[in-house]
Design a protein around this motif. Sequence first.
Motif, short mmCIF file in Angstrom:
data_model
loop_
_atom_site.label_atom_id
_atom_site.label_comp_id
_atom_site.label_asym_id
_atom_site.label_seq_id
_atom_site.Cartn_x
_atom_site.Cartn_y
_atom_site.Cartn_z
N SER A 73 1.01 -1.07 0.10
CA SER A 73 0.02 0.09 -0.02
C SER A 73 1.03 1.37 -0.08
O SER A 73 1.52 1.73 0.84
N GLY A 76 -0.35 3.58 2.22
CA GLY A 76 0.01 3.11 3.70
C GLY A 76 1.41 3.43 4.08
O GLY A 76 1.74 3.73 5.10
N LEU A 79 1.65 6.84 5.16
CA LEU A 79 1.06 7.07 6.36
C LEU A 79 2.26 6.57 7.56
O LEU A 79 2.37 7.27 8.55
N CYS A 99 -2.57 -5.19 11.72
CA CYS A 99 -3.45 -4.64 10.48
C CYS A 99 -3.79 -5.80 9.59
O CYS A 99 -4.96 -5.97 9.13
N LEU A 217 -3.64 2.59 9.18
CA LEU A 217 -3.13 1.74 8.18
C LEU A 217 -4.10 0.87 7.77
O LEU A 217 -4.17 0.52 6.59
N VAL A 220 -6.73 3.00 5.55
CA VAL A 220 -5.91 3.17 4.37
C VAL A 220 -5.96 2.18 3.52
O VAL A 220 -6.22 2.26 2.12
N SER A 221 -5.54 1.02 3.88
CA SER A 221 -5.34 -0.08 2.95
C SER A 221 -6.79 -0.40 2.36
O SER A 221 -6.54 -0.95 1.15
N GLN A 225 -6.63 0.66 -1.49
CA GLN A 225 -6.19 -0.57 -2.34
C GLN A 225 -7.25 -1.51 -2.71
O GLN A 225 -7.57 -1.91 -3.75
N SER A 263 2.41 -4.46 4.33
CA SER A 263 1.13 -4.69 3.68
C SER A 263 1.20 -5.56 2.68
O SER A 263 2.07 -5.18 1.65
N ASN A 265 -1.58 -6.08 -0.25
CA ASN A 265 -2.84 -5.78 -0.60
C ASN A 265 -3.11 -6.00 -2.12
O ASN A 265 -2.49 -6.32 -2.67
#
Length: 385
Positions: A73, A76, A79, A99, A217, A220-221, A225, A263, A265
Amino acid sequence: MLGLLNLSRFSAGIIAVLVGYTSSAAIIFQAAAAAGATPEQISSWLWALGLGMGITCIGLSLKYRAPILTAWSTPGAALLVTSLEGVSMNEAIGVFIFCSVLITLSALTGWFDKLMRFIPTSLATAMLAGVLFQFGLNMFSALEDQLLLVGVMLTTYLLMKQLLPRYVIPLTLAAGLVLSGFQGTMHFENMSWQITTPVLMMPEFSLQSLIGVGIPLFIVSMTSQYMPGLAVLRANGYQTPASPLIGWTGFTGAILAPFGGFSINLAAITAAICASKEADADPQKRYFASIWAGVFYCLTGIFGATVAAAFDAFPTALIVAIAGLALLGTIGNSLAASLGDESEREEALLTFMVTASGLTILGVGSAFWGVVLGLTVHQLKRLTR
């Protein structure tokens, strides 16, 4: 295996990886540095991300015969750059695990499928167009700074689109690489090949970091995403169920988090490259492009920072131009799909404009707020009717 022996599928896969790494690899380095990572730990981050994306690309694409591309991400990572200051590496690893577990649970409970059915297709495609729109604009901004390079690539694209539309992207990339070579703007002199050794980092769970970093996170993901990533699949006619894709990527992320995989994603922007007509005229064979991307992702993981340095050797203008041109068709199709229904045109246009603006409120990106505004207008119109 014979399906892999195709130039357009091969080039779509490598372009997707090229765009992904060159557009945001620097953010990964900044995020790792914010947590105080050593060079060995940074290489381990790239190892975990590369292998995680490669395995899930290959496995999910083969399973569902669809061009399923995964990615880290980028929002992410951005962030994390601002949120990991003062957070130890061990606490950061705890955040990554937290997460990924939340993502896996969202798949097991099935709530994300319900959310996708709740959001009208016009809003989902408008959000996708907004996410990708900046790449088209960046191409013309690069044209101002690198008139010859981007101009040659744009001219090649326009000509080959008429003469050899199936190979328009690889031929355009080849033209850019040849010209860059003559200009001397590709720099490989600082590269040295070495296999990355993964570093196991034990997690620590701090309530403050889980709430302050982990939950943002996760949001946002999911919004930047998974929502646009699924919109890419739907816009190109693939009805792959959402929950298994989310579940397997979340589970893979949880396994690789102790090595720095913050992450894994669904891809949003690069997925459009492998799902487009330029990857293959036959929609049933485009998944080979994602398999190629998975192979290249695995290689980038094995060689870690070395491959990232190789991608960094290409001129920025070349990457910006090939990304904008490769996504041109998807941007147009998404805009057409989002604005086609006149009864939903206003909310779709607002969703597109907010998403394309790039605004961030409370640490959450514009894709989320675009959908929120679009849904609000959509529900208001339904109530007044």
